[in-house]
Design a protein around this motif. Structure first.
Motif, mmCIF file in Angstrom:
data_model
loop_
_atom_site.group_PDB
_atom_site.id
_atom_site.type_symbol
_atom_site.label_atom_id
_atom_site.label_comp_id
_atom_site.label_asym_id
_atom_site.label_seq_id
_atom_site.Cartn_x
_atom_site.Cartn_y
_atom_site.Cartn_z
ATOM 1 N N ALA A 48 26.525 33.053 44.770
ATOM 2 C CA ALA A 48 26.948 32.908 43.658
ATOM 3 C C ALA A 48 26.302 34.430 43.327
ATOM 4 C CB ALA A 48 26.984 31.749 42.617
ATOM 5 N N ARG A 56 32.919 36.380 39.129
ATOM 6 C CA ARG A 56 32.316 35.825 39.589
ATOM 7 C C ARG A 56 32.275 35.345 40.727
ATOM 8 N NH1 ARG A 56 32.305 33.415 34.440
ATOM 9 N NH2 ARG A 56 30.867 31.888 33.435
ATOM 10 N N ASN A 57 31.602 35.391 41.461
ATOM 11 C CA ASN A 57 32.145 34.793 43.207
ATOM 12 C C ASN A 57 31.146 34.441 43.777
ATOM 13 O OD1 ASN A 57 34.326 37.160 44.293
ATOM 14 N ND2 ASN A 57 32.710 38.695 42.698
ATOM 15 N N TYR A 58 31.853 33.328 44.636
ATOM 16 C CA TYR A 58 31.678 32.427 45.314
ATOM 17 C C TYR A 58 31.554 32.064 47.003
ATOM 18 C CZ TYR A 58 30.608 29.811 40.414
ATOM 19 O OH TYR A 58 31.021 29.850 38.594
ATOM 20 N N ASP A 59 30.384 31.552 47.372
ATOM 21 C CA ASP A 59 30.223 31.253 48.465
ATOM 22 C C ASP A 59 31.860 30.034 48.994
ATOM 23 O OD1 ASP A 59 29.238 29.428 50.609
ATOM 24 O OD2 ASP A 59 28.973 31.088 51.351
ATOM 25 N N LYS A 63 31.853 26.347 46.160
ATOM 26 C CA LYS A 63 33.384 26.170 45.584
ATOM 27 C C LYS A 63 33.562 25.219 45.173
ATOM 28 C CE LYS A 63 35.590 31.031 46.218
ATOM 29 N NZ LYS A 63 36.565 31.451 47.001
ATOM 30 N N THR A 67 28.679 26.227 39.475
ATOM 31 C CA THR A 67 29.040 27.182 38.592
ATOM 32 C C THR A 67 27.778 28.302 38.097
ATOM 33 O OG1 THR A 67 30.104 25.596 37.539
ATOM 34 C CG2 THR A 67 29.302 27.065 36.145
ATOM 35 N N ILE A 68 27.274 29.830 37.953
ATOM 36 C CA ILE A 68 27.165 30.338 37.815
ATOM 37 C C ILE A 68 26.913 31.206 36.231
ATOM 38 C CG2 ILE A 68 28.129 32.144 39.059
ATOM 39 C CD1 ILE A 68 25.576 33.692 39.134
ATOM 40 N N LEU A 79 22.324 28.486 37.190
ATOM 41 C CA LEU A 79 23.333 28.592 38.485
ATOM 42 C C LEU A 79 22.971 26.709 37.818
ATOM 43 C CD1 LEU A 79 24.527 28.748 41.221
ATOM 44 C CD2 LEU A 79 22.791 27.758 42.339
#
Length: 122
Positions: A48, A56-59, A63, A67-68, A79
């Motif tokens: 993340a 935010r970006n997540y793998d 998802k 939560t970052i 995280l």
């Protein structure tokens, strides 16, 4: 810049953990902060990422479960991991792209923490 990560540990599948990372040093600004992980025998992968503005970006694999977040005033990134799975077992590393004071100039570079182990038992 020194990054100190904490919060790893052993948890059963379905459980939760919260990782924290604090950056310290002659920091002028921090752009992105993120979490990566490396499982045994595998390459390090992005988990993340959060930009200074909060995007935010997540793998895809995390998802809806992870939560970052970040506290810009304290130079911290978090995280929160829920619904953990055995395949989440890895060493988790925090990362920061930061601009630092270097004598008479500012230098931007990527920095890594020492890693914290997360083990999820089935």
């Amino acid at each position: 810049v020194q990054l100190q990560a904490s919060g790893g540990g052993l948890v059963q599948a379905g459980g939760s953990l919260k990782l924290s990372c604090v950056a310290s040093g002659r920091i002028f600004s921090i752009d992105s902060m993120g979490w990566y992980r490396q499982a045994p025998g595998k390459e390090r992968e992005l988990v993340a990422l959060i930009a200074s503005g909060g995007i935010r970006n997540y793998d895809q694999s995390v998802k809806g479960r992870f939560t970052i977040s970040r506290d810009n005033a304290k130079n911290m990134v978090f995280l929160e991991m829920t619904s953990l799975k055995p395949e989440d077992t890895a060493v988790y590393y925090c990362n920061a792209v930061a601009t630092v004071y270097d004598v008479t100039r500012l230098v931007t570079d990527a920095y890594w923490g020492q890693g914290t182990l997360v083990t999820v038992s089935s």
